[in-house]
Design an enzyme around this catalytic site. Structure first.
Site, PDB file in Angstrom:
ATOM      1  N   GLU A  83      48.064   5.332  10.516  1.00  0.00           N
ATOM      2  CA  GLU A  83      48.003   5.330  11.970  1.00  0.00           C
ATOM      3  C   GLU A  83      49.307   5.774  12.606  1.00  0.00           C
ATOM      4  O   GLU A  83      50.383   5.655  12.020  1.00  0.00           O
ATOM      5  CB  GLU A  83      47.637   3.927  12.480  1.00  0.00           C
ATOM      6  CG  GLU A  83      46.239   3.491  12.070  1.00  0.00           C
ATOM      7  CD  GLU A  83      45.930   2.043  12.388  1.00  0.00           C
ATOM      8  OE1 GLU A  83      44.745   1.712  12.500  1.00  0.00           O
ATOM      9  OE2 GLU A  83      46.874   1.241  12.510  1.00  0.00           O
ATOM     10  N   CYS A 328      53.636  -3.280  17.828  1.00  0.00           N
ATOM     11  CA  CYS A 328      54.493  -3.479  16.660  1.00  0.00           C
ATOM     12  C   CYS A 328      53.929  -4.590  15.777  1.00  0.00           C
ATOM     13  O   CYS A 328      53.639  -5.686  16.241  1.00  0.00           O
ATOM     14  CB  CYS A 328      55.896  -3.845  17.139  1.00  0.00           C
ATOM     15  SG  CYS A 328      57.075  -4.162  15.824  1.00  0.00           S
TER      16      CYS A 328
END
EC number: 2.1.1.192
Length: 344
Positions: A83, A328
């Site tokens: 990704e 994150c």
């Protein structure tokens, strides 16, 4: 068939102005086929198509966040998945790219670490993320001016391919990015940090995922952390700064009751004394099965206040794309089993 994007721009086929035309089609226009390169002779296009492929990806899916961030899920030619994340801001457009399928660091709070390690990405698979995201967002590739190697993987364990990708990104006839706008994030590998410092032609920025100032806590958060002590990491960071003159950023994910005690803020300030640095405090982003919670806003502020009072340059980084699983520590939430499956 060779992936054209794996090549450094100086190694591109064709010669003279024809090579420059080819580079412009790939990195300025962002076209996905040789047939679309209409100012190249038909024979040259046919020869290129017989020797090279342009697209590193078999399939691309997107998940869009309410804040404008977009998670891109790439299926590689061998069926593995990884990704990247596109993050638009008012003053810049940033892309977070992956350097591996999965990650061997196994940070306990990170979804990518739970996947395990699949394989290294090639330079072209790294650079291809930029071109694909630009195309997906209707942008020219050079409109993506900020890049962080903070996606899946440990860049310094895929050193050669990551450095080749960085050189392509910075090359004036490729994407022409500014070295001041490219950041490499590492879990803290002293040998790799010193090696990066010696890359005189790069000059990209360094961020170290520290997450704790004491060994016991860091090894709980990063099970592989015992291989390199905090003292070794900090020594390498100081050497990096001495050689490059550049500030070092430290990433610190705030985990409730784990690494957010005020005594740990004091120890962190002691660690950073004399080093030109910046600390990013990052509220932990949730994912199913993590076993961790983010620190409270009050505790993050108290931790921040201790660091600031000790003269540490510190900020709280608000992650984008949480609702899309793009923040994150959240990458790899979509079909992780396929992402690290055996090659086709």
């Amino acid at each position: 068939m060779q992936l054209l994007l794996d090549l450094h721009p100086d190694q591109y086929p064709l010669e003279g102005f024809r090579q420059r035309q080819l580079l412009e089609w790939v990195f300025v226009q962002g076209v996905g086929t040789f047939e679309a390169m209409t100012n190249l002779p038909a024979q040259a296009r046919a020869d290129l198509a017989s020797r090279f492929r342009l697209n590193p990806f078999r399939e691309i899916e997107t998940v869009r966040s309410a804040d404008g961030s977009v998670k891109y899920l790439f299926t590689l030619q061998d069926g593995r998945q990884m990704e990247a994340v596109y993050m638009p801001y008012l003053d810049r457009k940033t892309i977070c790219v992956s350097t591996m399928v999965g990650c061997p660091a196994k940070c306990a709070f990170c979804a990518t670490g739970a996947m395990g390690f699949g394989r290294n990405l090639t330079p072209g698979e790294i650079v291809g993320q930029v071109l694909a995201v630009a195309g997906g967002e209707g942008l020219a590739p050079r409109e993506l001016r900020n890049l962080v190697f903070m996606g899946m993987g440990e860049p310094l364990l895929n050193y050669e391919n990551t450095m080749q990708a960085a050189r392509i990104l910075l090359h004036p006839q490729a994407l022409g990015m500014s070295k001041r706008r490219v950041t490499l994030s590492t879990v803290g590998l002293p040998k790799g940090i010193r090696r990066l410092a010696a890359e005189d032609d790069l000059g990209i920025k360094l961020a170290i995922s520290l997450h704790a100032p004491d060994e016991a806590t860091r090894q709980r958060i990063i099970p592989t952390g015992h291989r390199n002590s905090i003292a070794e990491i900090m020594a390498a960071a100081r050497e990096y700064q001495a050689v490059t003159g550049r500030r070092v950023t430290f990433e610190y994910s705030m985990l409730r009751g784990i690494n957010d005690h005020l005594w740990q803020a004091e120890e962190l300030a002691d660690l950073l004394r004399g080093l030109v640095s910046h600390v990013n405090l990052i509220p932990m982003n949730p994912w199913d099965g993590s076993g961790f919670e983010s620190s409270t806003e009050e505790q993050i502020q108290a931790f921040y206040d201790v660091l600031a009072a000790r003269g540490v340059d510190v900020s709280v980084r608000r992650s984008r794309g949480k609702d899309a699983g793009a923040a994150c520590g959240q990458l790899a939430l979509k079909r992780p089993a396929a992402a690290v499956g055996a090659s086709a």
